[in-house]
Enzyme design. Structure first.
Site, PDB file in Angstrom:
ATOM      1  N   GLY C 237       0.812  -1.196   0.106  1.00  0.00           N
ATOM      2  CA  GLY C 237       0.146   0.066  -0.052  1.00  0.00           C
ATOM      3  C   GLY C 237       0.733   1.505   0.109  1.00  0.00           C
ATOM      4  O   GLY C 237       2.202   1.238   0.166  1.00  0.00           O
ATOM      5  N   HIS C 238       0.282   2.440  -0.129  1.00  0.00           N
ATOM      6  CA  HIS C 238       0.821   3.661  -0.177  1.00  0.00           C
ATOM      7  C   HIS C 238       1.641   4.168   0.956  1.00  0.00           C
ATOM      8  O   HIS C 238       0.841   4.163   1.923  1.00  0.00           O
ATOM      9  CB  HIS C 238       0.096   4.703  -0.891  1.00  0.00           C
ATOM     10  N   GLY C 239       2.643   4.525   0.936  1.00  0.00           N
ATOM     11  CA  GLY C 239       3.383   5.042   1.831  1.00  0.00           C
ATOM     12  C   GLY C 239       4.113   4.121   2.927  1.00  0.00           C
ATOM     13  O   GLY C 239       4.758   4.448   3.971  1.00  0.00           O
TER      14      GLY C 239
END
Lengths: 341, 341, 341
Positions: C237-239
Site C-alpha cells: 500500500g501507499h506510503g
C-alpha cells in the site's frame, strides 16, 4: 514550485483562516512530516496532540485547535485537503503523443477529439473511444469496445471485446477487464468451456486498480457501478454487480453472480461468495469471508463473517481456547468429586 | 442473429423435446432473464419453481417439469446448455492478422500453419509455435518456448524461456508463466537468488486465467495437468504439480513443491502450503488453509482446514465463544458454591 | 553440458571432500531425483535417511553422513548449493538486442552502457537508466524514473513516473510499480481522487515478483528496503516502508502506511493492516491477519494473529468447539442435578 497564499487555499476549499493570512504554501504533507511552506490536515481527533507540535505552516481543521500553524477551519478537512493537494500539485500530466504512428488503430475504430494514443497501443475493429482519452502504451482495446470521454487507460491494461466503459474512468496498469469468466460444464470428468457471451461494464467515474481482474459475464453482464473504486488486484467474478460508490480495497475477491448495493466498503483480502446479496452501505472487514446475504447497513468481520461487535469479541477469544479447555476439564473433575460425596 | 430450431438444438445435445417442436431459438439466457426466443436450463432442483414461471421459450431439463416453456429432456442439462451456447453463439472469433509485420519473430523461431501473430507480440529464438495459434498483441514468448496446436495466448501474457505448452491451451491476459520461483539462499542475513533451472509445463487443454502467476521450477518442473482450469490471479509455486482435470478458482495460492491429484476443486482465496500432498478428488472450500496432506476424496474447510462437516459446525461456533466463556465462569461459581456447602 | 570436477565445486563453495575427488558433476538436482553426474544438498536433518539412499553423485552436507555419494562438508550447505547451481548452470542469459530500433526512447532519456532495450519497450522523458540493464519488451518506464545499474525489468512490467530503482534490482513480468495509491476523500457520498504525489522506491538488490503491485505514496514515499525479496502478486500500500532483507512470500498484502523492520518473513496470503509497526526479524505465518503492532523477534499466526506457540494450539482447538459445547451443556445439567439434591 508554484506557490499559493493561504488565502487562495482557504477561498478554494471554502474555509476560515485563523492566523497570518499572508503566508505562502508550496506543498502538502502529512501531519508528522510537514514543515515550512507546507499544509497538512487534521481529520481524526486522536491526532490533536500532534497538531499542537506540528512544524507545518498551515493545517486544515474542522474546528479551532491549539497549534502554532495557521489554521483553516472547514467542514470536511480531509475533503478540503484533497482540494488543496489538487490546487498545489494537480493530477498527473499525461504525455502529449497524439495518435502515435507506432500505435495500431483499426480503420473501423472511432477515436474522439484530443486523445493521446501511445506507441504499441492497439485498438481493434469498431472500437469507439470518446474525447480526451489517454490510452497508454501496450494497452489492448478489443473489437467493439466502447469507451467514454476523459478516460485514462494505463500501460498494458487489457479490455476485451465488446466491453463498455463510461466517462472519466481510470484503469491502472496491467488490469484485465472482460476476460472470460470461470465457467465450465463438467461432463465425464472433463471441463468444457462455456462461451462467455456477457460483457463487463464499467460505469462513469469508476477506477480499477493495477492488476485487477474483472470477468465478463457468462450470460448476464458484469457491472461495476458509477463512482465505485477498486484497489489493486481486486477480482470480480462473472455476472457480479457492484453498486455505485463502493470502495473495494486491494486484494478483495468477489465471486460470480454476487450483488453489492451502494456505498459498500470491502476490506483488503476479504472474499464474498457467489450468488449472494450484500445490501447497501455494508462494511466488510479485511480478510472476512462473506457466505450469506448481508442486510443494509451491516458491519461484519471474520471467517465466516458475523456482526462486527459480536465478532470482534468472539474471534479475539480464540486465543483463550486452550485455557477454556483446561477449565472445562478441571470443572469435570470437580463435579465428579462432588458427585462422589 | 442466426436462429436454430428447437429440433436442431435437441439433435445437437441429444435430448427429447416436450412441446412445440417448431419453435425457433435465437440465444441463451439465465433462468431469471430468459424471454421469447431464448433457451435456458435447469440443473439445480431448487430452481424448479422458477422454471414454472420462466418466460423462456425453451428449457433444458433432466426430467419433465411443470412449465410453459418447451422442454428438452437430456441426461446432463448443464453440459447440454454449454453445447447449446456454443451452437447458438460460438466461441470468440479471433482477428485475422496473419503474422503481423509489426510483430517480432526471431529467425530461428518456428511458426505453424494458420497462426495469427498480432502486432507487438515478440517470439524469441528457437521458440516453436504449433498450428492454428492465436498470439495476441504484447505477448512475450521467450527463447526455446514450445507451444502446441490450437492455443490462444491473450494480450500481454508472458511465457518465459524454455516453458512448454500443450495443445488447445488458453492463457488469458496479463498472466505470467515460468517466471523465477521464489528461491533464495539466506547467508549472513542476505538473500541470494538460486537460479531457477526447471521450467513450467502446461499440459493439453489447460486454461490459465488473467493475471495468474505460474512459477518455473527451481530444479524440478512445475506442472499443470491436462485439462485443469485455473481462474484469474491463481498463484502456483515452483516445482508444484497440479494433477489433471482440477478446477482452481480465482485467487487460489499453492506454494512450492506441493502435489495435487486429479479432479480437485480448490475454492477462491484458499491456500495450500508447500511440500504437501493433496489426494485425488479433493474439495477445498474458499479461504481454507491447507497445512497437511489430504486423503483422496476429502472435502475440507477452514483455517486451519479440517473435514467439512465437522468444520462447518466448528467454525460456526466461534460466534458462541463469548457465551461459552460466560457460561464457564458461571459454572465455576456454581461449583465453588456447591463446594462451600 | 559443461562439467565441473567435484574438486572445482568444493573449492568454489569452500568445503572438504569426503570420497572420490575425481568425479565430474554436470548438473544440480533435488535429493529425491538426483542421479549420476548430479549434485544435491542436505540442509534439513530430517532428510538424513534419504541421503543414505540417494542416487546422487555428490551431496553438500554440514557434517559427514552415511551415504554412497561423494560428500562436500561445508558450513552452510544450502548457500553452497546455491553457489554450485550458479557455477553449473549460471543465471539466465539475456537476449542481446542493444537498444532496439523498435523500442521508443525519449530524446531526453539517458541510457547507460551495455543496456538491452527490447522491442516495444518505452522509456519516457527524462528517465535515467544505468549501465548493463535489461529492459524487456512491453516494459513501460515513465517520465523521470531513475533506474540504477545491472537491473532486469522483465516483459510488460510497468514503472510509473518519478519512481526510483536502485542497483541490481529485478522486476518480474507484469508487475506494477508506482501506480496511484488507493486514496480518496469521500464527500457527500462520492469518492474524490487524492493526487498521489509520493513515489515508490525500490532500493538496491530488491526483487519484485510477477504481477506484484507497489503503490506510490500519497504524500510520503513507499519504500522497499535494500535486499528485500517480494514473491509474485504481493501488494504494498501507499506510503508503506518495508525494511531491508525481508522476504514477502507470494500473495502477501500490506496496507498503506505500515512499517516493517529488517529481516521479516511474511507468509503467503498474510495480510497486514495499515498504519501499524511490525518490528525487526518478525515471522508472520501464511494467511495470518496482523492487526496490531508486533514487537521485534516475534513469530505470530492466525486471524487475528497471535504469538505462534499459543496460536498453534488455540487455532487447532477450533475443531473441538462442538465437543466443548456439548460438555458445557452436560456440566450445566450435572450441576443443576447436584443443586437439586
Amino acid at each position: 514550485m508554484p506557490q499559493k497564499t493561504i488565502q487562495e487555499i482557504a477561498d478554494h476549499v471554502g474555509g476560515q483562516i485563523i492566523g497570518d493570512t499572508a503566508i505562502q504554501i508550496e506543498s502538502a504533507a502529512t501531519l508528522d512530516s510537514a514543515g515550512a511552506g507546507q499544509i497538512t490536515f487534521l481529520s481524526n481527533p486522536k491526532y490533536v496532540p500532534r497538531v499542537k507540535e506540528t512544524q507545518a505552516a498551515a493545517v486544515l481543521v474542522a474546528q479551532e485547535v491549539e497549534t502554532n500553524a495557521v489554521q483553516i477551519v472547514t467542514v470536511d478537512p480531509y475533503y478540503a485537503f484533497m482540494q488543496a493537494v489538487v490546487l498545489l500539485h494537480g493530477h498527473r500530466e499525461h504525455p502529449e503523443t497524439g495518435i502515435s504512428s507506432l500505435a495500431t488503430v483499426a480503420d473501423s475504430a472511432k477515436i474522439g477529439q484530443d486523445c493521446n494514443i501511445h506507441p504499441y497501443a492497439i485498438i481493434h475493429d469498431n472500437a469507439v473511444i470518446g474525447d480526451n482519452c489517454q490510452i497508454y502504451s501496450g494497452v489492448f482495446i478489443g473489437p467493439n469496445v466502447k469507451i467514454g470521454n476523459d478516460c485514462i487507460i494505463y500501460p498494458n491494461a487489457v479490455i476485451y471485446d465488446g466491453c463498455q466503459v463510461g466517462d472519466r474512468v481510470i484503469v491502472q496498469s496491467n488490469a484485465s477487464v472482460g476476460q472470460d469468466g470461470f465457467g465450465f460444464a463438467t461432463h465425464k470428468g472433463e471441463h468444457h468451456k462455456i462461451p462467455q457471451i456477457g460483457i463487463a461494464i464499467l460505469e462513469d467515474d469508476v477506477e480499477i486498480g493495477s492488476n485487477c481482474v474483472i470477468e465478463r459475464g457468462t450470460l448476464d453482464n458484469t457491472i461495476i457501478g458509477k463512482g465505485s473504486k477498486l484497489g489493486d488486484q481486486v477480482a470480480i467474478g462473472h455476472g457480479t454487480k457492484i453498486g455505485p460508490h463502493c470502495l473495494l480495497v486491494p486484494k478483495v475477491g468477489i465471486a460470480g453472480s454476487a450483488e453489492l448495493g451502494h456505498h459498500c466498503v470491502i476490506g483488503g483480502q476479504a472474499g464474498i461468495v457467489g450468488h449472494i446479496k450484500v445490501g447497501n452501505m455494508v462494511t466488510v472487514a479485511a480478510q472476512a469471508a462473506v457466505i450469506n446475504d448481508v442486510p443494509d447497513g451491516s458491519t461484519i468481520l471474520g471467517a465466516p463473517a458475523i456482526e462486527a461487535n459480536k465478532g470482534k469479541r468472539a474471534y479475539a477469544l480464540i486465543e483463550t481456547l486452550p485455557d477454556m479447555r483446561k477449565k472445562l476439564r478441571s470443572l469435570e473433575k470437580e463435579i465428579a468429586k462432588l458427585k462422589d460425596k
